[in-house]
Design a protein around this motif. Structure first.
Motif, PDB file in Angstrom:
ATOM      1  N   SER A  47      32.698 -31.207  14.329  1.00 26.63           N
ATOM      2  CA  SER A  47      33.798 -31.948  14.626  1.00 26.63           C
ATOM      3  C   SER A  47      33.676 -33.029  15.414  1.00 26.63           C
ATOM      4  O   SER A  47      32.501 -33.170  15.841  1.00 26.63           O
ATOM      5  CB  SER A  47      34.791 -30.802  15.419  1.00 26.63           C
ATOM      6  N   PHE A  84      32.946 -33.147   4.988  1.00 21.23           N
ATOM      7  CA  PHE A  84      31.708 -32.415   4.267  1.00 21.23           C
ATOM      8  C   PHE A  84      30.927 -33.437   3.761  1.00 21.23           C
ATOM      9  O   PHE A  84      31.223 -34.736   3.178  1.00 21.23           O
ATOM     10  CB  PHE A  84      32.477 -31.668   3.182  1.00 21.23           C
ATOM     11  N   ASP A  96      28.263 -29.111   3.002  1.00 21.20           N
ATOM     12  CA  ASP A  96      28.285 -28.617   4.232  1.00 21.20           C
ATOM     13  C   ASP A  96      29.113 -29.300   5.038  1.00 21.20           C
ATOM     14  O   ASP A  96      29.300 -30.533   4.945  1.00 21.20           O
ATOM     15  CB  ASP A  96      26.708 -29.068   4.912  1.00 21.20           C
ATOM     16  N   ARG A  97      29.823 -28.598   6.009  1.00 18.15           N
ATOM     17  CA  ARG A  97      30.752 -29.264   6.752  1.00 18.15           C
ATOM     18  C   ARG A  97      30.085 -29.895   8.121  1.00 18.15           C
ATOM     19  O   ARG A  97      29.220 -29.235   8.708  1.00 18.15           O
ATOM     20  CB  ARG A  97      31.838 -28.274   7.264  1.00 18.15           C
ATOM     21  N   GLY A 129      38.196 -31.028   7.637  1.00 12.40           N
ATOM     22  CA  GLY A 129      37.003 -31.575   8.133  1.00 12.40           C
ATOM     23  C   GLY A 129      36.220 -32.476   7.201  1.00 12.40           C
ATOM     24  O   GLY A 129      36.967 -33.054   6.542  1.00 12.40           O
TER      25      GLY A 129
END
Length: 72
Positions: free
Chosen positions: A31, A68, A27-28, A66
């Motif tokens: 931000s 994770f 899963d990311r 990003g």
């Protein structure tokens, strides 16, 4: 007992989301700007929390994509 620094509180929060299964491997994470807004902290606090979680093996950053949740 002294209050934990904000970066440590944020790292604990994200770690608990991973442990509970709310965030799964792959899963990311939101931000930096999203985490900043959600938790009312500075970007420095978010970066420090993420750095600690990376060092502990909870998350991994992918340049340009990003951060994770890591496989454990």
């Amino acid at each position: 007992m002294p209050v934990k620094p904000k970066w440590e509180q944020l790292a604990d929060h994200i770690r608990s989301q991973i442990e509970s299964g709310e965030l799964s491997p792959g899963d990311r994470l939101p931000s930096t700007s999203q985490l900043t807004a959600q938790h009312g902290v500075s970007t420095t606090v978010v970066r420090q929390a993420i750095l600690v979680l990376q060092t502990q093996g909870w998350v991994q950053g992918v340049h340009g994509l990003g951060v994770f949740v890591a496989e454990r």
